[in-house]
Design a protein around this motif. Structure first.
Motif, PDB file in Angstrom:
ATOM      1  N   LYS A  35       0.732  -1.280   0.130  1.00 46.83           N
ATOM      2  CA  LYS A  35       0.053  -0.217   0.033  1.00 46.83           C
ATOM      3  C   LYS A  35       0.970   1.418   0.087  1.00 46.83           C
ATOM      4  CE  LYS A  35      -3.468  -2.401   2.700  1.00 46.83           C
ATOM      5  NZ  LYS A  35      -4.425  -2.328   3.731  1.00 46.83           N
ATOM      6  N   THR A  36       2.088   1.284  -0.396  1.00 48.12           N
ATOM      7  CA  THR A  36       2.916   2.385  -0.391  1.00 48.12           C
ATOM      8  C   THR A  36       3.432   2.589  -1.803  1.00 48.12           C
ATOM      9  OG1 THR A  36       5.107   1.372   0.473  1.00 48.12           O
ATOM     10  CG2 THR A  36       3.354   2.142   2.101  1.00 48.12           C
ATOM     11  N   LEU A  37       4.329   3.795  -1.959  1.00 46.87           N
ATOM     12  CA  LEU A  37       5.135   3.951  -3.174  1.00 46.87           C
ATOM     13  C   LEU A  37       6.546   4.254  -2.672  1.00 46.87           C
ATOM     14  CD1 LEU A  37       3.140   6.810  -5.123  1.00 46.87           C
ATOM     15  CD2 LEU A  37       3.192   4.166  -5.641  1.00 46.87           C
ATOM     16  N   GLY A  38       7.464   3.652  -3.322  1.00 49.84           N
ATOM     17  CA  GLY A  38       8.919   3.939  -2.927  1.00 49.84           C
ATOM     18  C   GLY A  38       9.569   5.122  -4.003  1.00 49.84           C
ATOM     19  N   TRP A  39      10.140   5.921  -3.570  1.00 46.52           N
ATOM     20  CA  TRP A  39      11.104   6.838  -4.299  1.00 46.52           C
ATOM     21  C   TRP A  39      12.582   6.572  -4.076  1.00 46.52           C
ATOM     22  CZ3 TRP A  39       9.910   9.643  -8.683  1.00 46.52           C
ATOM     23  CH2 TRP A  39      10.706  10.723  -8.674  1.00 46.52           C
ATOM     24  N   TYR A  40      13.163   6.314  -5.242  1.00 46.20           N
ATOM     25  CA  TYR A  40      14.519   5.848  -4.891  1.00 46.20           C
ATOM     26  C   TYR A  40      15.562   6.750  -5.780  1.00 46.20           C
ATOM     27  CZ  TYR A  40      12.558   1.518  -2.991  1.00 46.20           C
ATOM     28  OH  TYR A  40      12.060   0.653  -1.965  1.00 46.20           O
ATOM     29  N   ASP A  41      16.798   6.868  -5.310  1.00 48.54           N
ATOM     30  CA  ASP A  41      17.950   7.438  -6.070  1.00 48.54           C
ATOM     31  C   ASP A  41      18.607   6.048  -6.905  1.00 48.54           C
ATOM     32  OD1 ASP A  41      19.721   9.714  -6.712  1.00 48.54           O
ATOM     33  OD2 ASP A  41      21.143   8.155  -5.685  1.00 48.54           O
ATOM     34  N   LEU A  70      14.610   7.577  -0.774  1.00 52.86           N
ATOM     35  CA  LEU A  70      14.460   8.929  -0.762  1.00 52.86           C
ATOM     36  C   LEU A  70      13.001   9.189   0.215  1.00 52.86           C
ATOM     37  CD1 LEU A  70      15.829  10.312  -3.888  1.00 52.86           C
ATOM     38  CD2 LEU A  70      17.191   9.725  -1.808  1.00 52.86           C
ATOM     39  N   LYS A  71      12.253   8.604  -0.424  1.00 49.91           N
ATOM     40  CA  LYS A  71      10.902   8.818   0.433  1.00 49.91           C
ATOM     41  C   LYS A  71       9.916   7.540   0.409  1.00 49.91           C
ATOM     42  CE  LYS A  71       7.299  12.236   0.591  1.00 49.91           C
ATOM     43  NZ  LYS A  71       7.424  13.442   1.193  1.00 49.91           N
ATOM     44  N   ARG A  72       9.326   7.373   1.192  1.00 49.53           N
ATOM     45  CA  ARG A  72       8.149   6.536   1.167  1.00 49.53           C
ATOM     46  C   ARG A  72       6.565   7.165   1.180  1.00 49.53           C
ATOM     47  NH1 ARG A  72       7.364   1.894   5.964  1.00 49.53           N
ATOM     48  NH2 ARG A  72       6.473   0.339   4.658  1.00 49.53           N
ATOM     49  N   TYR A  73       6.047   6.912   0.167  1.00 45.11           N
ATOM     50  CA  TYR A  73       4.555   7.555   0.012  1.00 45.11           C
ATOM     51  C   TYR A  73       3.611   6.401   0.606  1.00 45.11           C
ATOM     52  CZ  TYR A  73       6.955  11.006  -2.976  1.00 45.11           C
ATOM     53  OH  TYR A  73       7.608  11.789  -3.449  1.00 45.11           O
ATOM     54  N   ARG A  74       2.692   7.037   1.549  1.00 42.41           N
ATOM     55  CA  ARG A  74       1.509   6.428   2.348  1.00 42.41           C
ATOM     56  C   ARG A  74       0.639   6.978   2.029  1.00 42.41           C
ATOM     57  NH1 ARG A  74       4.471   5.214   8.041  1.00 42.41           N
ATOM     58  NH2 ARG A  74       6.249   4.467   7.067  1.00 42.41           N
ATOM     59  N   GLY A  75      -0.529   6.287   2.055  1.00 43.44           N
ATOM     60  CA  GLY A  75      -2.127   7.179   2.122  1.00 43.44           C
ATOM     61  C   GLY A  75      -3.198   6.358   1.286  1.00 43.44           C
ATOM     62  N   ILE A  91      -3.905  -2.284  -2.114  1.00 43.66           N
ATOM     63  CA  ILE A  91      -2.852  -2.481  -2.897  1.00 43.66           C
ATOM     64  C   ILE A  91      -2.493  -1.414  -4.199  1.00 43.66           C
ATOM     65  CG2 ILE A  91      -1.833  -3.907  -4.543  1.00 43.66           C
ATOM     66  CD1 ILE A  91      -3.284  -6.175  -2.974  1.00 43.66           C
ATOM     67  N   VAL A  92      -1.430  -0.684  -3.985  1.00 40.66           N
ATOM     68  CA  VAL A  92      -0.957   0.137  -5.190  1.00 40.66           C
ATOM     69  C   VAL A  92      -0.683  -0.464  -6.280  1.00 40.66           C
ATOM     70  CG1 VAL A  92       0.481   2.219  -5.891  1.00 40.66           C
ATOM     71  CG2 VAL A  92      -0.137   1.783  -3.561  1.00 40.66           C
ATOM     72  N   ASN A  93      -1.430  -0.434  -7.338  1.00 43.12           N
ATOM     73  CA  ASN A  93      -1.178  -1.189  -8.655  1.00 43.12           C
ATOM     74  C   ASN A  93      -0.443  -0.561  -9.887  1.00 43.12           C
ATOM     75  OD1 ASN A  93      -2.880  -3.725  -8.081  1.00 43.12           O
ATOM     76  ND2 ASN A  93      -4.409  -2.184  -7.920  1.00 43.12           N
ATOM     77  N   ALA A  94      -0.479   0.815  -9.721  1.00 42.07           N
ATOM     78  CA  ALA A  94       0.246   1.203 -10.888  1.00 42.07           C
ATOM     79  C   ALA A  94       0.745   2.572 -10.272  1.00 42.07           C
ATOM     80  CB  ALA A  94      -0.915   1.478 -11.900  1.00 42.07           C
ATOM     81  N   VAL A  95       1.809   2.944 -11.075  1.00 41.53           N
ATOM     82  CA  VAL A  95       2.677   4.147 -11.021  1.00 41.53           C
ATOM     83  C   VAL A  95       3.116   4.777 -12.336  1.00 41.53           C
ATOM     84  CG1 VAL A  95       4.592   3.305 -10.452  1.00 41.53           C
ATOM     85  CG2 VAL A  95       4.275   5.326  -9.405  1.00 41.53           C
ATOM     86  N   ASP A  96       3.182   6.083 -12.309  1.00 44.07           N
ATOM     87  CA  ASP A  96       3.733   6.906 -13.779  1.00 44.07           C
ATOM     88  C   ASP A  96       4.344   8.054 -13.011  1.00 44.07           C
ATOM     89  OD1 ASP A  96       4.540   7.164 -16.204  1.00 44.07           O
ATOM     90  OD2 ASP A  96       2.524   7.204 -16.751  1.00 44.07           O
ATOM     91  N   THR A  97       5.258   8.605 -13.990  1.00 45.69           N
ATOM     92  CA  THR A  97       6.058   9.960 -13.733  1.00 45.69           C
ATOM     93  C   THR A  97       5.653  10.892 -14.901  1.00 45.69           C
ATOM     94  OG1 THR A  97       7.781   8.919 -14.830  1.00 45.69           O
ATOM     95  CG2 THR A  97       7.758   8.699 -12.259  1.00 45.69           C
ATOM     96  N   SER A  98       5.978  12.158 -14.532  1.00 42.76           N
ATOM     97  CA  SER A  98       5.635  13.175 -15.601  1.00 42.76           C
ATOM     98  C   SER A  98       6.946  13.060 -16.652  1.00 42.76           C
ATOM     99  CB  SER A  98       5.827  14.622 -14.677  1.00 42.76           C
ATOM    100  OG  SER A  98       5.790  15.647 -15.770  1.00 42.76           O
ATOM    101  N   SER A  99       6.460  13.377 -17.791  1.00 43.40           N
ATOM    102  CA  SER A  99       7.420  13.197 -18.899  1.00 43.40           C
ATOM    103  C   SER A  99       8.530  14.600 -18.755  1.00 43.40           C
ATOM    104  CB  SER A  99       6.857  13.099 -20.252  1.00 43.40           C
ATOM    105  OG  SER A  99       5.979  14.186 -20.699  1.00 43.40           O
ATOM    106  N   VAL A 100       7.843  15.816 -17.995  1.00 47.46           N
ATOM    107  CA  VAL A 100       8.608  17.155 -17.815  1.00 47.46           C
ATOM    108  C   VAL A 100       9.223  17.434 -16.583  1.00 47.46           C
ATOM    109  CG1 VAL A 100       7.344  17.921 -20.017  1.00 47.46           C
ATOM    110  CG2 VAL A 100       6.468  18.305 -17.747  1.00 47.46           C
ATOM    111  N   ASN A 101       8.619  17.007 -15.540  1.00 46.75           N
ATOM    112  CA  ASN A 101       8.913  17.332 -14.108  1.00 46.75           C
ATOM    113  C   ASN A 101       9.275  16.241 -13.515  1.00 46.75           C
ATOM    114  OD1 ASN A 101       9.168  18.021 -11.406  1.00 46.75           O
ATOM    115  ND2 ASN A 101       7.619  19.574 -11.646  1.00 46.75           N
TER     116      ASN A 101
END
Length: 130
Positions: A90-96, A103-108, A112-122
């Motif tokens: 139920k979390t996201l991980g943000w890694y270097d 670097l960070k663990r996103y909760r909320g 189950i977190v099934n999908a994630v995506d990132t910005s193509s510009v930021n």
């Protein structure tokens, strides 16, 4: 004869046309190229991500750890410096990516977190779905 010669031309930097990447101790659920096409990240039931050079022998150069359940999706930031992971914990991980540090663990999420995506510009913008 020209068709046969064209078939021999390699258009990839891989040492073989098919590469088997080994290292996970469970099923692989996600795989993503970075924006440069030079690196791969694989996410697994074993709760880790492996980072790979996408050319030559496809060597593994880092392991991302910290989740308490399977990793279901992975994405690179637009600058290829960060990896974000979605997990059944139920979390996201943000890694270097270069160091492998989380670097960070996103909760909320309540599920189950099934999908994630990132910005193509930021490189700091992430979206997720559960």
């Amino acid at each position: 004869a020209a068709a046969a010669a064209a078939a021999d031309i390699r258009t990839s930097s891989l040492t073989d046309p098919t590469m088997k990447l080994t290292g996970h101790k469970g099923s692989v659920y996600a795989l993503a190229y970075d924006p440069t096409g030079e690196n791969l990240v694989s996410g697994s039931f074993d709760m880790t991500c492996l980072l790979w050079h996408a050319g030559g022998d496809c060597t593994n150069y880092n392991v991302l750890k910290g989740h308490k359940n399977a990793i279901l999706d992975v994405q690179w930031s637009c600058n290829s410096e960060r990896v974000v992971t979605a997990s059944a914990d139920k979390t996201l991980g943000w890694y270097d990516a270069p160091t492998g540090n989380r670097l960070k663990r996103y909760r909320g999420h309540e599920g189950i977190v099934n999908a994630v995506d990132t910005s193509s510009v930021n490189p700091e913008i992430v979206v997720s779905a559960s």
